[in-house]
Design an enzyme around this catalytic site. Sequence first.
Site, mmCIF file in Angstrom:
data_model
loop_
_atom_site.group_PDB
_atom_site.id
_atom_site.type_symbol
_atom_site.label_atom_id
_atom_site.label_comp_id
_atom_site.label_asym_id
_atom_site.label_seq_id
_atom_site.Cartn_x
_atom_site.Cartn_y
_atom_site.Cartn_z
ATOM 1 C CB CYS A 184 5.037 4.862 3.479
ATOM 2 S SG CYS A 184 5.031 5.598 5.114
ATOM 3 C CG HIS B 194 10.568 3.611 4.794
ATOM 4 N ND1 HIS B 194 10.014 3.932 3.577
ATOM 5 C CD2 HIS B 194 9.585 3.803 5.709
ATOM 6 C CE1 HIS B 194 8.755 4.308 3.756
ATOM 7 N NE2 HIS B 194 8.460 4.234 5.037
ATOM 8 C CD GLU B 195 9.277 1.909 9.012
ATOM 9 O OE1 GLU B 195 8.726 2.842 9.626
ATOM 10 O OE2 GLU B 195 8.761 1.373 8.012
ATOM 11 C CG HIS C 265 8.454 7.203 9.194
ATOM 12 N ND1 HIS C 265 7.537 8.023 8.592
ATOM 13 C CD2 HIS C 265 8.388 6.017 8.531
ATOM 14 C CE1 HIS C 265 6.926 7.354 7.608
ATOM 15 N NE2 HIS C 265 7.429 6.140 7.546
HETATM 16 ZN ZN LIG Z 1 6.807 4.703 6.212
#
Ligand SMILES: [Zn+2]
Length: 173
Positions: A98, A140-141, A144
């Site tokens: 990341c 994953h995004e 966020h």
């Molecule tokens: Zn990330």
Amino acid sequence: MLDILKYPDERLKQASQPVTVFDDTLHAFVADLKETMRAGPGGVGIAAPQVGRFERIVIVDISALRKLPKGSSHSGRLLLINPEITEWEGMAMGREGCMSVPDYTGNVIRAEKIRFTAYDESGTQREYECAGFEARAVQHEVDHLDGLLFLDRLVSRRSDLFRRKVYKRKDEK
Ligand SMILES: [Zn+2]
């Protein structure tokens, strides 16, 4: 180029708000976000909160790294606004990095296949499905946007967190 917030910056834990206006300001921001992602080493994804803008916008672009499965619903370059994952299938462990956690990678369990909806730049809602590495990147995004880092998903920090190798330049001691 936008500045990337780095762990342990508390702002990375903040949840982002849905985009409601699809205008030139949004388009300009998306262009800057893309540039910022491309400038990062091996960057395949970025989320708006990583640059301190707490709106539900992510970019995933695996087109340079991996071949997409045949019959894929898109080009491997995804701009996802207000994404909602609606179906998860299977589970797999894989290594993640990341831009906000530059010194580490970690093993994280994710769904192997997902379906999701998202709006495009013009405000049209679309449906997608993806698998494997790309599905991992999308998950994953999207994390966020809810204030989660891959660090929060590790089963064990002791066995699943790895320091990135740092290669010294030749002129350094
Ligand atoms: Zn990330």
